[in-house]
Design a protein around this motif. Structure first.
Motif, mmCIF file in Angstrom:
data_model
loop_
_atom_site.group_PDB
_atom_site.id
_atom_site.type_symbol
_atom_site.label_atom_id
_atom_site.label_comp_id
_atom_site.label_asym_id
_atom_site.label_seq_id
_atom_site.Cartn_x
_atom_site.Cartn_y
_atom_site.Cartn_z
ATOM 1 N N GLN A 1 0.830 -1.208 0.000
ATOM 2 C CA GLN A 1 0.000 0.000 0.000
ATOM 3 C C GLN A 1 0.862 1.254 0.000
ATOM 4 O OE1 GLN A 1 -2.688 -0.323 3.301
ATOM 5 N NE2 GLN A 1 -3.917 -1.944 2.361
ATOM 6 N N GLN A 2 1.957 1.211 0.734
ATOM 7 C CA GLN A 2 2.839 2.372 0.759
ATOM 8 C C GLN A 2 3.473 2.599 -0.611
ATOM 9 O OE1 GLN A 2 6.407 2.029 3.098
ATOM 10 N NE2 GLN A 2 6.492 4.226 3.490
ATOM 11 N N TRP A 3 3.873 1.524 -1.280
ATOM 12 C CA TRP A 3 4.446 1.665 -2.625
ATOM 13 C C TRP A 3 3.442 2.292 -3.579
ATOM 14 C CZ3 TRP A 3 6.721 -3.954 -2.807
ATOM 15 C CH2 TRP A 3 7.897 -3.983 -2.039
ATOM 16 N N VAL A 4 2.223 1.770 -3.573
ATOM 17 C CA VAL A 4 1.205 2.272 -4.499
ATOM 18 C C VAL A 4 0.932 3.753 -4.237
ATOM 19 C CG1 VAL A 4 -1.200 2.079 -5.195
ATOM 20 C CG2 VAL A 4 0.154 0.010 -4.823
ATOM 21 N N ALA A 5 0.818 4.121 -2.962
ATOM 22 C CA ALA A 5 0.579 5.528 -2.634
ATOM 23 C C ALA A 5 1.734 6.411 -3.106
ATOM 24 C CB ALA A 5 0.376 5.676 -1.128
ATOM 25 N N THR A 6 2.961 5.910 -2.948
ATOM 26 C CA THR A 6 4.126 6.682 -3.390
ATOM 27 C C THR A 6 4.126 6.832 -4.902
ATOM 28 O OG1 THR A 6 5.393 5.867 -1.503
ATOM 29 C CG2 THR A 6 6.628 6.800 -3.335
ATOM 30 N N TRP A 7 3.779 5.766 -5.641
ATOM 31 C CA TRP A 7 3.767 5.838 -7.109
ATOM 32 C C TRP A 7 2.696 6.803 -7.610
ATOM 33 C CZ3 TRP A 7 3.920 -0.201 -7.459
ATOM 34 C CH2 TRP A 7 5.193 -0.635 -7.050
ATOM 35 N N LEU A 8 1.527 6.779 -6.963
ATOM 36 C CA LEU A 8 0.470 7.701 -7.371
ATOM 37 C C LEU A 8 0.882 9.151 -7.122
ATOM 38 C CD1 LEU A 8 -2.707 5.805 -6.106
ATOM 39 C CD2 LEU A 8 -1.906 6.038 -8.471
ATOM 40 N N ALA A 9 1.494 9.398 -5.949
ATOM 41 C CA ALA A 9 1.964 10.757 -5.650
ATOM 42 C C ALA A 9 3.056 11.178 -6.621
ATOM 43 C CB ALA A 9 2.480 10.824 -4.214
#
Length: 207
Positions: A87-95
């Protein structure tokens, strides 16, 4: 007359004997000193050799220590010492995509692989390391772009965010049918080291 001659000769022989004994004693003392000095010199040479070996070993690892100290704050913020957080990776990629207006990306995050020792060799990009233990998470990323450079820009941003945490295994490009877009796909591996995180920098600097 003979008695007087013998008395004088006896005094000379006794003096000569004392000189010889004194010479033997001095020679023996010097020999013992030389043996002790040679032993001490041999020990000092061994200590010097061991010290040189230790200095060379520390110098060989200094680059890794410097690299760790330069990135440890970021790695701790990214929870590199904990199991992989999708979840942290996905949030970072979206940001990252929104901040830099990068092309849309799709991704497939595979289950993490845990390995130790020689079992990590297929995943570890460098030389084998004794005591290595880590988790490896394969990720497949896909884009539809107008030019290959857009994928390179993505990868450069990821490299900036995940310095020292991922390895790019390869990319491929194909033309999409009925469009002028390029279908790009890259295989990455993200690393975590839950069992190898030092308590402090002293654990690295002073072992």
């Amino acid at each position: 007359m003979f008695s007087q001659y013998w008395s004088a000769l006896r005094f000379f022989l006794l003096a000569w004997l004392l000189v010889c004994l004194l010479g033997f004693a001095v020679t023996g003392f010097n020999l013992v000193g030389q043996v002790n000095t040679s032993n001490q010199l041999a020990q000092l040479e061994q200590q010097l050799h061991a010290t040189r070996q230790q200095v060379m070993q520390h110098a060989r690892y200094q680059a890794y220590v410097t690299f760790y100290l330069a990135h440890r704050t970021r790695w701790k913020q990214q929870k590199m010492n904990q199991p992989a957080d999708r979840q942290q990776w996905v949030a970072t990629w979206l940001a990252l995509q929104q901040r830099w207006h990068l092309p849309h990306m799709q991704y497939d995050i595979q289950p993490a692989i845990t390995c130790e020792g020689a079992a990590c060799d297929p995943y570890w990009p460098g030389k084998s390391m004794a005591g290595l233990a880590m988790t490896v998470t394969p990720v497949r990323m896909r884009w539809s772009v107008h030019h290959e450079a857009e994928v390179l820009e993505w990868l450069q941003r990821l490299q900036h965010v995940y310095t020292g945490m991922f390895v790019l295994r390869g990319c491929s490009w194909t033309l999409e049918e009925s469009t002028d877009l390029i279908a790009a796909q890259c295989e990455l591996q993200l690393f975590n080291f839950p069992q190898m995180w030092p308590v402090s920098s002293d654990a690295i600097c002073c072992d």
